[in-house]
Motif scaffolding. Structure first.
Motif, PDB file in Angstrom:
ATOM      1  N   MET A  63      34.303  -6.033  40.591  1.00 12.38           N
ATOM      2  CA  MET A  63      34.144  -5.524  39.226  1.00 12.38           C
ATOM      3  C   MET A  63      34.654  -6.531  38.193  1.00 12.38           C
ATOM      4  O   MET A  63      35.035  -6.164  37.090  1.00 12.38           O
ATOM      5  CB  MET A  63      34.905  -4.206  39.068  1.00 12.38           C
ATOM      6  N   TYR A  89      33.687  -6.846  34.387  1.00 16.71           N
ATOM      7  CA  TYR A  89      33.974  -5.814  33.396  1.00 16.71           C
ATOM      8  C   TYR A  89      35.466  -5.778  33.074  1.00 16.71           C
ATOM      9  O   TYR A  89      36.300  -6.126  33.917  1.00 16.71           O
ATOM     10  CB  TYR A  89      33.514  -4.447  33.928  1.00 16.71           C
ATOM     11  N   LEU A 117      38.034  -0.321  31.768  1.00 16.93           N
ATOM     12  CA  LEU A 117      36.828   0.490  31.959  1.00 16.93           C
ATOM     13  C   LEU A 117      37.039   1.565  33.037  1.00 16.93           C
ATOM     14  O   LEU A 117      36.628   2.715  32.867  1.00 16.93           O
ATOM     15  CB  LEU A 117      35.649  -0.419  32.334  1.00 16.93           C
ATOM     16  N   LEU A 176      39.308   4.362  31.859  1.00 15.52           N
ATOM     17  CA  LEU A 176      38.576   5.163  30.867  1.00 15.52           C
ATOM     18  C   LEU A 176      37.636   6.155  31.567  1.00 15.52           C
ATOM     19  O   LEU A 176      37.573   7.339  31.199  1.00 15.52           O
ATOM     20  CB  LEU A 176      37.759   4.252  29.931  1.00 15.52           C
ATOM     21  N   ALA A 177      36.936   5.671  32.604  1.00 14.70           N
ATOM     22  CA  ALA A 177      36.018   6.548  33.344  1.00 14.70           C
ATOM     23  C   ALA A 177      36.798   7.697  33.995  1.00 14.70           C
ATOM     24  O   ALA A 177      36.358   8.853  33.951  1.00 14.70           O
ATOM     25  CB  ALA A 177      35.262   5.744  34.397  1.00 14.70           C
ATOM     26  N   LEU A 198      37.717  10.243  31.371  1.00 12.65           N
ATOM     27  CA  LEU A 198      36.553  11.050  30.981  1.00 12.65           C
ATOM     28  C   LEU A 198      36.239  12.107  32.043  1.00 12.65           C
ATOM     29  O   LEU A 198      35.835  13.226  31.721  1.00 12.65           O
ATOM     30  CB  LEU A 198      35.332  10.156  30.742  1.00 12.65           C
ATOM     31  N   ILE A 199      36.449  11.749  33.313  1.00 12.64           N
ATOM     32  CA  ILE A 199      36.234  12.739  34.392  1.00 12.64           C
ATOM     33  C   ILE A 199      37.267  13.866  34.265  1.00 12.64           C
ATOM     34  O   ILE A 199      36.939  15.049  34.363  1.00 12.64           O
ATOM     35  CB  ILE A 199      36.348  12.057  35.783  1.00 12.64           C
ATOM     36  N   HIS A 230      36.451  16.155  31.550  1.00 19.32           N
ATOM     37  CA  HIS A 230      35.264  16.955  31.905  1.00 19.32           C
ATOM     38  C   HIS A 230      35.668  18.227  32.650  1.00 19.32           C
ATOM     39  O   HIS A 230      35.050  19.274  32.495  1.00 19.32           O
ATOM     40  CB  HIS A 230      34.334  16.095  32.766  1.00 19.32           C
ATOM     41  N   LEU A 231      36.730  18.122  33.474  1.00 20.36           N
ATOM     42  CA  LEU A 231      37.153  19.281  34.282  1.00 20.36           C
ATOM     43  C   LEU A 231      38.114  20.155  33.466  1.00 20.36           C
ATOM     44  O   LEU A 231      39.331  20.140  33.682  1.00 20.36           O
ATOM     45  CB  LEU A 231      37.818  18.795  35.573  1.00 20.36           C
ATOM     46  N   LEU A 286      30.421  11.637  23.817  1.00 22.93           N
ATOM     47  CA  LEU A 286      30.246  10.447  24.660  1.00 22.93           C
ATOM     48  C   LEU A 286      29.530   9.325  23.902  1.00 22.93           C
ATOM     49  O   LEU A 286      29.682   8.150  24.232  1.00 22.93           O
ATOM     50  CB  LEU A 286      29.450  10.808  25.930  1.00 22.93           C
ATOM     51  N   LEU A 303      30.659   5.607  24.325  1.00 21.03           N
ATOM     52  CA  LEU A 303      29.767   4.648  24.995  1.00 21.03           C
ATOM     53  C   LEU A 303      29.410   3.485  24.076  1.00 21.03           C
ATOM     54  O   LEU A 303      29.147   2.371  24.520  1.00 21.03           O
ATOM     55  CB  LEU A 303      28.498   5.353  25.480  1.00 21.03           C
ATOM     56  N   VAL A 317      32.095   1.152  24.606  1.00 20.83           N
ATOM     57  CA  VAL A 317      31.959   0.565  25.946  1.00 20.83           C
ATOM     58  C   VAL A 317      30.883  -0.516  25.946  1.00 20.83           C
ATOM     59  O   VAL A 317      31.084  -1.630  26.450  1.00 20.83           O
ATOM     60  CB  VAL A 317      31.613   1.671  26.988  1.00 20.83           C
ATOM     61  N   VAL A 318      29.721  -0.189  25.359  1.00 18.90           N
ATOM     62  CA  VAL A 318      28.609  -1.138  25.352  1.00 18.90           C
ATOM     63  C   VAL A 318      28.962  -2.394  24.539  1.00 18.90           C
ATOM     64  O   VAL A 318      28.576  -3.500  24.879  1.00 18.90           O
ATOM     65  CB  VAL A 318      27.337  -0.437  24.798  1.00 18.90           C
ATOM     66  N   ALA A 365      32.467  -3.887  26.622  1.00 17.34           N
ATOM     67  CA  ALA A 365      32.462  -4.114  28.080  1.00 17.34           C
ATOM     68  C   ALA A 365      31.119  -4.661  28.567  1.00 17.34           C
ATOM     69  O   ALA A 365      30.851  -4.646  29.768  1.00 17.34           O
ATOM     70  CB  ALA A 365      32.775  -2.803  28.798  1.00 17.34           C
TER      71      ALA A 365
END
Lengths: 495, 67
Positions: free
Chosen positions: B1, B4, B8, B11-12, B15-16, B19-20, B48, B52, B55-56, B59
């Protein structure tokens, strides 16, 4: 019945016209047929990627599931896709696009064969991809037949299911095999715009009949409280975590792979990455809300898709026809890409790879590809008439298999020590576990979870895929350095 | 990875975790006409977009910048 049928036929004629119009730009090369010469821009890429991922599973399956179990289906599939899929596009899609452009790949099997220097691996992936794609294509073909039957008077008085399914397959077969990727991408864009607009129209028209969103939801919540909650139980928690793995399937679908490779530039992906969650919300919310609201007048079990029952009850002939066209659009925007991917895989991974390139002319190779697509669609059509599984459960099984293959692709892109034997072991593990769990689920009622814990089989398949990949890779000879460098080091070195 | 940035992955994961929203899964209130759990996830999906966007922008891997 006549109005609905006339509008559906008009819609199919328009899709065909768009597909055939795109063929006018055809340059006559294989790369143009399969990848539109890698010229697809940001908006068309967004529409095709999104339209391809939204299937009968979304329009009919999600509303049907929301009708039975409530709003939690949006958490399970909608918002988790909104999170996971953009990251898959960024971390896997752009990298595969970059490698595909440099090495001239058309399919995933080509990529894995080159990355791992293994012929068997490509063949294994071809077989597993095709087997997993079958139920996914099946839900589209079955969904189209179900919708037309229901909208024209039901199983007794309406058109038989095979009429809707055959019409869809025939139209798709013509423009996909005639125009290839460009026709598919243009038709997809048109269809995605149609089903997004029609979804919004259905949402507005149907909810207006119930006095608006607030009134309709208040009515549901008074009598069916469980439909507006998720349910705080450990089993639900495991269930939710399991579902977060399913959107990873978008990284492995052969049809998504083809669309990635058709992008003009790396920057073309940016719009798709950014806008995907918004598109998800725009399409899933109407579908889920209407499924839940359907409980007011049609408590489960519903005869036929709940969305269709709501349309028939609340919309006039013309509107019902338009809504039917919207459902067809959602289904066909996936079916065409899947059909093209099947043709591309067969022509590239079998006909050309196994030496028929020299023995057959370019025209004969294309003819074989078209005949294979025709045979595939005919088989799916036949199966759609005898299968009785719900669209949602068939979709989940297909997505589970694809999601479990995700570690193989990620390892090929990011793990230098992964080997051909490891990747092959991983694919075989997924295929074996999938078949085992599927066979075990046949006797169970309701959605199957492992030992009734809430864990979906995808968790076991995904874990099994990683364990076998890592264990077998470490137990076998590392791959040649110069080969790995072409696929992994190169990307980090370029500035 | 290595293509990147290091932030990152955390952060993912964050976000997970967001989400829960387990703590409110039994909540049956309607807010703005929508069940509150559904509203949470609609807002989550829309939120998001700006995330994002960052991120875009930050990253985007270097190897893609030349294409």
């Amino acid at each position: 019945m006549t109005t609905v049928l006339a509008i559906v036929l008009l819609y199919l004629a328009l899709v065909l016209a768009v597909g055939l119009l795109a063929h006018r730009l055809f340059t006559g090369t294989g790369e143009d047929f399969f990848l539109a010469s890698r010229t697809i821009g940001p908006f068309v890429l967004l529409m095709t990627l999104f339209g391809t991922n939204m299937t009968a599973f979304t329009m009919l399956g999600a509303s049907g599931e929301a009708h039975r179990t409530g709003i939690r289906v949006f958490l399970l599939m909608g918002s988790s896709s909104a999170l996971v899929i953009p990251f898959v596009f960024l971390l896997v899609g752009t990298k595969l696009w970059w490698l595909g452009k440099r090495h001239g790949f058309l399919t995933q099997a080509q990529f894995l064969r080159a990355r791992y220097q293994s012929d068997h691996l490509g063949l294994a992936l071809f077989v597993v991809n095709l087997a997993l794609l079958l139920p996914y294509v099946l839900i589209g073909v079955k969904g189209g037949g179900d919708v037309l039957t229901a909208l024209t008077g039901g199983p007794q008085a309406g058109l038989p299911e095979w009429v809707g399914s055959s019409l869809m397959c025939a139209v798709i077969f013509v423009y996909v095999t005639y125009g290839g990727m460009r026709s598919t991408a243009w038709a997809n864009t048109f269809q995605t715009l149609v089903f997004m607009s029609v979804g919004a129209l259905a949402f507005y028209v149907i909810l207006s009949r119930y006095g608006g969103l607030s009134e309709a939801m208040a009515l549901v919540s008074e009598t069916n409280t469980e439909l507006v909650a998720v349910g705080k139980t450990p089993k639900n928690f495991l269930y939710m975590i399991s579902y977060m793995l399913l959107p990873l399937s978008a990284g492995v679908f052969p049809h998504i792979f083809s669309h990635w490779l058709s992008a003009k530039r790396a920057d073309t992906f940016r719009l798709a990455i950014l806008s995907y969650p918004i598109c998800i919300a725009l399409v899933w919310i109407p579908s889920v809300v209407l499924g839940v609201v359907g409980n007011i007048d049609f408590p489960p079990p519903s005869q036929g898709p709940i969305l269709v029952r709501l349309i028939l009850e609340n919309a006039s002939g013309v509107l019902a026809g338009l809504l039917a066209a919207g459902v067809f659009a959602a289904i066909m925007s996936s079916l065409d890409s899947q059909t093209l991917a099947v043709g591309t895989m067969f022509t590239t991974d079998i006909v050309r790879h196994y030496g028929f390139r020299e023995r057959l002319s370019e025209k004969q190779q294309v003819l074989f590809g078209r005949l294979f697509v025709m045979g595939f669609l005919a088989s799916v059509l036949g199966l759609s008439l005898i299968t009785s599984r719900s669209i949602f459960s068939l979709g989940v099984w297909s997505l589970s298999g694809f999601a479990a293959l995700f570690p193989v692709l990620v390892a090929a892109l990011y793990w230098r020590r992964s080997t051909a034997a490891g990747a092959l072991a991983s694919i075989v593990t997924v295929a074996t576990l999938w078949a085992g769990f599927f066979a075990h689920s046949l006797g169970s009622s309701g959605e199957y979870t492992v030992a009734d814990t809430g864990l979906l089989p995808v968790v076991m398949m995904f874990s099994g895929a990683i364990v076998s990949l890592v264990a077998v890779s470490l137990a076998t000879e590392p791959p040649p350095q110069e080969v790995v460098d072409r696929f992994i080091v190169a990307t980090s070195d370029v500035s | 990875m290595s293509d990147y940035p290091r932030w990152l992955f955390p952060l993912a994961l964050l976000l997970i975790a967001v989400h829960l929203n387990y703590w409110m899964w039994d909540d049956v209130r309607l807010v703005f006409g929508l069940p509150v759990n559904l509203l949470y996830h609609v807002v989550y999906s829309l939120a998001l977009y700006p995330i994002l966007r960052v991120v875009v922008r930050k990253a985007w891997p270097r190897f893609l910048s030349d294409d």
